[in-house]
Scaffold this motif. Structure first.
Motif, short mmCIF file in Angstrom:
data_model
loop_
_atom_site.label_atom_id
_atom_site.label_comp_id
_atom_site.label_asym_id
_atom_site.label_seq_id
_atom_site.Cartn_x
_atom_site.Cartn_y
_atom_site.Cartn_z
N LEU A 24 -6.61 15.42 -3.25
CA LEU A 24 -6.97 15.16 -4.64
C LEU A 24 -8.44 15.44 -4.92
N GLY A 25 -9.20 15.66 -3.86
CA GLY A 25 -10.64 15.86 -4.01
C GLY A 25 -11.10 17.22 -3.54
N ASP A 26 -12.07 17.22 -2.64
CA ASP A 26 -12.73 18.46 -2.21
C ASP A 26 -12.16 19.04 -0.93
N GLY A 27 -11.02 18.58 -0.50
CA GLY A 27 -10.42 19.13 0.71
C GLY A 27 -11.29 18.88 1.93
N LEU A 28 -11.43 19.90 2.77
CA LEU A 28 -12.20 19.74 4.00
C LEU A 28 -13.70 19.65 3.74
N ASP A 29 -14.14 19.92 2.51
CA ASP A 29 -15.55 19.76 2.16
C ASP A 29 -15.89 18.33 1.78
N SER A 30 -14.90 17.48 1.75
CA SER A 30 -15.13 16.09 1.38
C SER A 30 -15.98 15.38 2.43
N PRO A 31 -16.95 14.57 2.02
CA PRO A 31 -17.75 13.81 3.00
C PRO A 31 -16.94 12.78 3.76
N SER A 32 -15.74 12.48 3.28
CA SER A 32 -14.89 11.49 3.95
C SER A 32 -13.95 12.11 4.98
N LEU A 33 -14.13 13.39 5.29
CA LEU A 33 -13.20 14.08 6.20
C LEU A 33 -13.10 13.38 7.55
N THR A 34 -14.22 13.02 8.14
CA THR A 34 -14.20 12.39 9.47
C THR A 34 -13.46 11.06 9.42
N VAL A 35 -13.71 10.28 8.40
CA VAL A 35 -13.03 8.98 8.26
C VAL A 35 -11.54 9.19 8.08
N VAL A 36 -11.17 10.17 7.28
CA VAL A 36 -9.75 10.46 7.06
C VAL A 36 -9.08 10.91 8.36
N ALA A 37 -9.74 11.79 9.10
CA ALA A 37 -9.16 12.29 10.35
C ALA A 37 -8.95 11.16 11.35
N ILE A 38 -9.94 10.29 11.48
CA ILE A 38 -9.79 9.15 12.40
C ILE A 38 -8.71 8.20 11.91
N GLY A 39 -8.65 8.00 10.59
CA GLY A 39 -7.61 7.14 10.03
C GLY A 39 -6.22 7.69 10.29
N MET A 40 -6.07 9.01 10.18
CA MET A 40 -4.78 9.64 10.46
C MET A 40 -4.37 9.43 11.91
N MET A 41 -5.33 9.49 12.82
CA MET A 41 -5.02 9.36 14.24
C MET A 41 -4.46 7.98 14.57
N ALA A 42 -4.70 7.00 13.72
CA ALA A 42 -4.18 5.66 13.98
C ALA A 42 -2.74 5.49 13.52
N THR A 43 -2.25 6.40 12.67
CA THR A 43 -0.94 6.18 12.05
C THR A 43 0.24 6.22 13.03
N PRO A 44 0.25 7.07 14.08
CA PRO A 44 1.39 7.01 15.01
C PRO A 44 1.48 5.67 15.74
N ALA A 45 0.32 5.10 16.11
CA ALA A 45 0.34 3.81 16.78
C ALA A 45 0.80 2.71 15.84
N ILE A 46 0.34 2.76 14.59
CA ILE A 46 0.77 1.76 13.61
C ILE A 46 2.28 1.81 13.43
N ALA A 47 2.81 3.03 13.31
CA ALA A 47 4.26 3.19 13.16
C ALA A 47 5.00 2.64 14.36
#
Length: 313
Positions: A24-47
């Motif tokens: 919804l924002g700037d894609g990979l240019d977003s300053p939150s990319l690192t936070v998003v990537a780390i957050g994604m990595m937690a989702t398999p364990a949460i599931a």
């Protein structure tokens, strides 16, 4: 089946939810990319935690492969193997690509790395690199790969507790072991879609080609991680291996020739030339019976993959 469907729905659904701000924002240019990537990595364990606790009603730590860790000697041995082997595979992948003429290297002047340093120092106002020779800086980067492996262990565990901790044994109870290994790798690759379709890892490729390459690399690397999971008896070895691959992934920048573009669909462990040596390794491991799960003689032994009871039909 209910447990598997629930797990996949949660792992994939949560990953897309976490990545939604990028779309919804700037894609990979977003300053939150690192936070998003780390957050994604937690989702398999949460599931996996949700499914183990509320669907299967099993002890979470064992269901995710966090335990057993004894005997400690075996755990430490496989941890060491899990650090050395993936880093070696990443570096050998560069050598293979160079031998095939797809990766232009400069191992004398390190011109590509120098170019990156000059750009970074210019952006920092011309700060000197502590007066160290370039060769020393390259060596320090390689040392940082080992350090980064252990730093990456925590986010990598978020993935591996799901993929190799919960999913691989679950599939192995229903499929032949090789079917479970391949299926878990393909699923792992497809799970990366929220980032890969935006250009992550494969910036020069079309979205579908990028996703196909990601599935290929995850299937190959997933087989190596599965070997570590089965032989070590827990998820710590594949988590370290995952962290090592992530830490070593940028080493191609150290050896590249200045002014060249690296096509990651062909070069690095993410590209097809990087799959050659791991496939040979996997074939040797398979031929020597290394993809058999360890027996479980006592409570500290490794659980043998068995059908996991489902709460549904």
């Amino acid at each position: 089946m209910r447990a598997l469907v629930t797990y996949l729905a949660l792992a994939f659904g949560l990953s897309w939810l976490v990545a939604l701000p990028l779309w919804l924002g700037d894609g990979l240019d977003s300053p939150s990319l690192t936070v998003v990537a780390i957050g994604m990595m937690a989702t398999p364990a949460i599931a996996a935690v949700v499914v183990a606790r509320f669907v299967e009603r099993r002890p979470v730590a064992r269901a995710l492969g966090i335990v057993p860790v004894r005997p400690w000697g075996r755990t430490f041995l496989w941890a060491a193997i899990a650090v050395v082997v993936p880093i070696a595979l990443v570096l050998v992948a560069l050598a293979v690509a160079a031998a095939l003429g797809l990766y232009q290297t400069d191992l004398r002047e390190f011109s590509g790395f120098r170019e990156i340093l000059d750009t970074q120092l210019a952006a920092a106002g011309g700060v000197e690199a502590a007066g160290l020779p370039l060769e020393v800086l390259v060596a320090l980067q390689l040392v940082n790969v080992v350090i980064g492996t252990f730093i990456n262990l925590v986010p990598a565990l978020g993935e591996e507790a799901g993929w190799r901790g919960w999913l691989l044994p679950h599939l192995a109870g229903r499929l032949p072991m090789w079917g479970a290994v391949v299926a878990s790798g393909v699923i792992w690759g497809l799970w990366h879609a929220p980032l890969v379709l935006l250009g992550y890892n494969y910036p020069t490729a079309s979205p579908l080609v990028a996703l196909a390459c990601m599935v290929g690399s995850c299937t190959v690397l997933g087989a190596v991680f599965a070997w570590l999971r089965l032989r070590s008896g827990n998820v710590w070895a594949p988590a370290l291996a995952h962290g090592a691959v992530n830490a070593a992934g940028g080493t191609y920048l150290l050896f590249a020739q200045a002014g060249t573009t690296v096509d990651t669909t062909q070069v690095t462990v993410l590209g097809w030339t990087g799959w050659i040596v791991p496939v040979v390794l996997i074939a040797v491991l398979a031929a020597t019976g290394q993809f058999r799960a360890r027996p479980e003689p006592d409570t500290d032994a490794v659980p043998r993959p068995e059908p996991v009871p489902s709460a549904g039909p």
